[in-house]
Scaffold this active site. Sequence first.
Site, short mmCIF file in Angstrom:
data_model
loop_
_atom_site.label_atom_id
_atom_site.label_comp_id
_atom_site.label_asym_id
_atom_site.label_seq_id
_atom_site.Cartn_x
_atom_site.Cartn_y
_atom_site.Cartn_z
N LYS A 115 0.82 -1.21 0.00
CA LYS A 115 0.00 0.00 0.00
C LYS A 115 0.85 1.26 0.00
O LYS A 115 0.49 2.25 -0.63
CB LYS A 115 -0.96 0.00 1.19
N LYS A 198 -5.10 -9.29 -5.94
CA LYS A 198 -6.44 -9.49 -5.40
C LYS A 198 -7.35 -8.32 -5.72
O LYS A 198 -6.88 -7.18 -5.87
CB LYS A 198 -6.36 -9.70 -3.89
N LYS A 201 -11.04 -2.71 -2.95
CA LYS A 201 -11.86 -1.49 -3.09
C LYS A 201 -11.03 -0.34 -3.63
O LYS A 201 -11.52 0.52 -4.34
CB LYS A 201 -12.41 -1.06 -1.72
P1 ATP Z 1 -8.99 -1.68 0.64
O1 ATP Z 1 -8.71 -1.78 -0.81
O2 ATP Z 1 -9.60 -0.38 1.05
O3 ATP Z 1 -7.87 -2.14 1.51
P2 ATP Z 1 -10.42 -4.18 0.59
O4 ATP Z 1 -11.35 -4.23 -0.55
O5 ATP Z 1 -9.17 -4.95 0.52
O6 ATP Z 1 -10.17 -2.67 0.93
P3 ATP Z 1 -11.05 -4.61 3.42
O7 ATP Z 1 -12.02 -3.75 4.09
O8 ATP Z 1 -9.61 -4.36 3.67
O9 ATP Z 1 -11.29 -4.57 1.85
O10 ATP Z 1 -11.39 -6.15 3.70
C1 ATP Z 1 -12.57 -6.67 4.27
C2 ATP Z 1 -12.54 -8.18 4.18
O11 ATP Z 1 -12.64 -8.60 2.83
C3 ATP Z 1 -11.24 -8.81 4.72
O12 ATP Z 1 -11.56 -9.96 5.46
C4 ATP Z 1 -10.48 -9.18 3.49
O13 ATP Z 1 -9.61 -10.28 3.68
C5 ATP Z 1 -11.61 -9.55 2.54
N1 ATP Z 1 -11.22 -9.36 1.15
C6 ATP Z 1 -10.86 -8.20 0.58
N2 ATP Z 1 -10.56 -8.38 -0.72
C7 ATP Z 1 -10.72 -9.71 -0.96
C8 ATP Z 1 -10.55 -10.54 -2.11
N3 ATP Z 1 -10.17 -10.02 -3.26
N4 ATP Z 1 -10.82 -11.86 -2.01
C9 ATP Z 1 -11.23 -12.40 -0.83
N5 ATP Z 1 -11.40 -11.68 0.28
C10 ATP Z 1 -11.15 -10.36 0.24
#
Ligand code: ATP
Length: 334
Positions: A115, A198, A201
Amino acid sequence: MSGTERVLSGIQPTAGSFQLGNYLGAVRHWVSLQDTHDAFYMIVDLHSITVEQDPVELRANTLLAYAQLLAAGIDSDRATLFIQSQVPEHAQLGWVMQCITGFGEASRMTQFKDKSSRGGTDHASVGLFTYPILQAADILLYQADGVPVGEDQRQHLELTRDLAQRFNTRYGKTFTVPKPLIVKDTAKILDLQDPTSKMSKSLPTGAVFLLDEPRVITKKLKSAVTDSETEVRFDPVNKPGVSNLLTILATFTDRDVEQVAADYDGRGYGALKGDTAEAVVEFAGPFAERVRELESDPAELHRLMSAGSAKARVIAAQTLALTYDQLGLVAAEF
Ligand code: ATP
Ligand code: LTN
């Protein structure tokens, strides 16, 4: 019905909408776990401010995230559904955990490296660096037995376990050492434009947002990057893009991924993409409608949030008091 094992997890209010990976990798499992476990789920707004947030958007996104968890099926009677910043013990235990974490240990967290490299390390906040330590505090405050998350969180959970064990060894048994609950099949939904990373968001071009219009969802899935072959086969190593679509389709239609792959034998990628889009839209349409309904009554959302946070705080305060006592901090008598 609630069992005795406790689970806890959190999601950041960093975008207006959850993306597909959040739902398949985490939230879907949270919904099932509330029937068998004492479940605690929270919106981790303090984690989201590790990168700059617009205050108006953050407030709106927090309410929207709460509405999305309810719309996904979290029941605020069965689970404790709350807001991290409404429970001040998170920041307090976070400090204690920082004091037992090694600088080198924190420097090894790969999510910080990923990040911070996006905007240059000089621009990354110290909060982004200590992010996993606050996460450890979140988990340990509730004496959670299990933490349902996606694969990207595994390293943070290892750190949490190490910190719990270290504290217990130094100061006496204080924290439950939590286990990661990572459901392998859907633990890593991939970015549609770059199937080597992965879905996230914060990388919107390759992410499917559940609150997007059906035509936007369809367009994104239909333009997913695959490979130069034509054979539909579940092979995550050699065919990550195709395998990702198969995983999404199989999960939404509640089928075995190999069986789904066999259905497309000789039919090509177009059919697979179209059917995946249809399955996602079939879920996302009614989901978005439920979210809009819940959003139309912000007073009720505020009421549920406060009630959830009050419930969470009872447990958090007990653990913090025990922790302070174990450390030798002198309790006030007022
Ligand atoms: P950001 O990009 O803002 O970090 P994010 O989309 O990665 O956000 P988080 O709020 O950090 O989302 O994650 C919430 C949950 O969703 C966590 O348990 C994380 O492991 C899961 N998660 C996020 N992205 C994935 C993915 N691509 N596949 C499976 N699980 C995911
Ligand atoms: N870092 C997590 C969010 C998070 C979390 C937690 C997850 C913060 N605190 C406690 C589980 C338990 C993420 O999803 N990026």
